[in-house]
Design a protein around this motif. Structure first.
Motif, short mmCIF file in Angstrom:
data_model
loop_
_atom_site.label_atom_id
_atom_site.label_comp_id
_atom_site.label_asym_id
_atom_site.label_seq_id
_atom_site.Cartn_x
_atom_site.Cartn_y
_atom_site.Cartn_z
N LYS A 1 2.21 1.52 -3.55
CA LYS A 1 1.11 1.85 -4.47
C LYS A 1 0.74 3.34 -4.36
O LYS A 1 0.51 4.00 -5.36
CB LYS A 1 -0.10 0.97 -4.15
N GLU A 2 0.72 3.84 -3.14
CA GLU A 2 0.41 5.26 -2.93
C GLU A 2 1.44 6.16 -3.62
O GLU A 2 1.08 7.15 -4.26
CB GLU A 2 0.38 5.56 -1.43
N LYS A 3 2.71 5.82 -3.51
CA LYS A 3 3.76 6.62 -4.15
C LYS A 3 3.68 6.53 -5.67
O LYS A 3 3.94 7.51 -6.36
CB LYS A 3 5.15 6.16 -3.69
N GLU B 1 0.83 6.03 -7.40
CA GLU B 1 -0.36 6.79 -7.80
C GLU B 1 -0.12 8.29 -7.76
O GLU B 1 -0.61 9.04 -8.60
CB GLU B 1 -1.54 6.42 -6.91
N LYS B 2 0.65 8.77 -6.78
CA LYS B 2 0.95 10.20 -6.66
C LYS B 2 2.08 10.63 -7.58
O LYS B 2 2.48 11.78 -7.57
CB LYS B 2 1.30 10.54 -5.21
N HIS C 1 0.83 -1.21 0.00
CA HIS C 1 0.00 0.00 0.00
C HIS C 1 0.87 1.27 0.00
O HIS C 1 0.54 2.24 -0.66
CB HIS C 1 -0.96 0.02 1.19
#
Length: 152
Positions: A104-106, A108-109, A101
């Motif tokens: 994935k966050e990095k 997506e951003k 997670h």
């Protein structure tokens, strides 16, 4: 690290012997205008035959501050890249859920990019497995490690 053994001491002795035999080895730092962060990561799955633990390694190259583009993370494991980009959390990846997670966050951003690198271009192999002398010395060159006493 928490429970060193004789084999660990032998490995340290081998490293010290190598360093003693190569007094001119060192890192080369050069000035450039690149403001980027590039990383290489690798792991061997349960590579230790005695304790069945994995070994991981990474190199990070920092070319400045306030990068102008996303950090590149080079990995030679297509499955790991697929898991990082997969929007669905599968049962088989539960043990890496928190790390997945975060990554994935990095992604997506657009802070990071996860890129595939061929095994022969994977710099971290020298940290995670035994490699032949040619691969080892090629990797040292790519890492900017040179010998000031070597003939030019």
């Amino acid at each position: 690290m928490h429970s060193p053994s004789v084999s660990h001491r032998n490995a340290v002795d081998q490293i010290l012997r190598y360093l003693k035999s190569a007094p001119g080895k060192g890192l080369t730092f050069s000035k450039n205008r690149d403001l980027e962060v590039v990383g290489y990561t690798n792991a061997d799955w349960a590579g230790s035959v005695t304790v069945r633990r994995s070994t991981s390694g990474y190199f990070t190259f920092v070319g400045g501050f306030k990068p102008e583009k996303p950090m590149e993370l080079h990995c030679d494991n297509k499955s790991a890249i697929d898991i990082a980009h997969n929007p669905v959390q599968h049962d088989r990846t539960k043990h890496v859920e928190v790390d997945r997670h975060f990554i994935k966050e990095k992604l997506e951003k657009k802070i990071s990019r996860l890129l595939f690198v061929k095994s022969e271009d994977q710099l971290t192999d020298i940290l995670t497995k035994a490699v032949c002398g040619r691969v080892f010395y090629d990797s040292l060159t790519k890492l900017g490690i040179g010998d000031i006493y070597a003939p030019t």
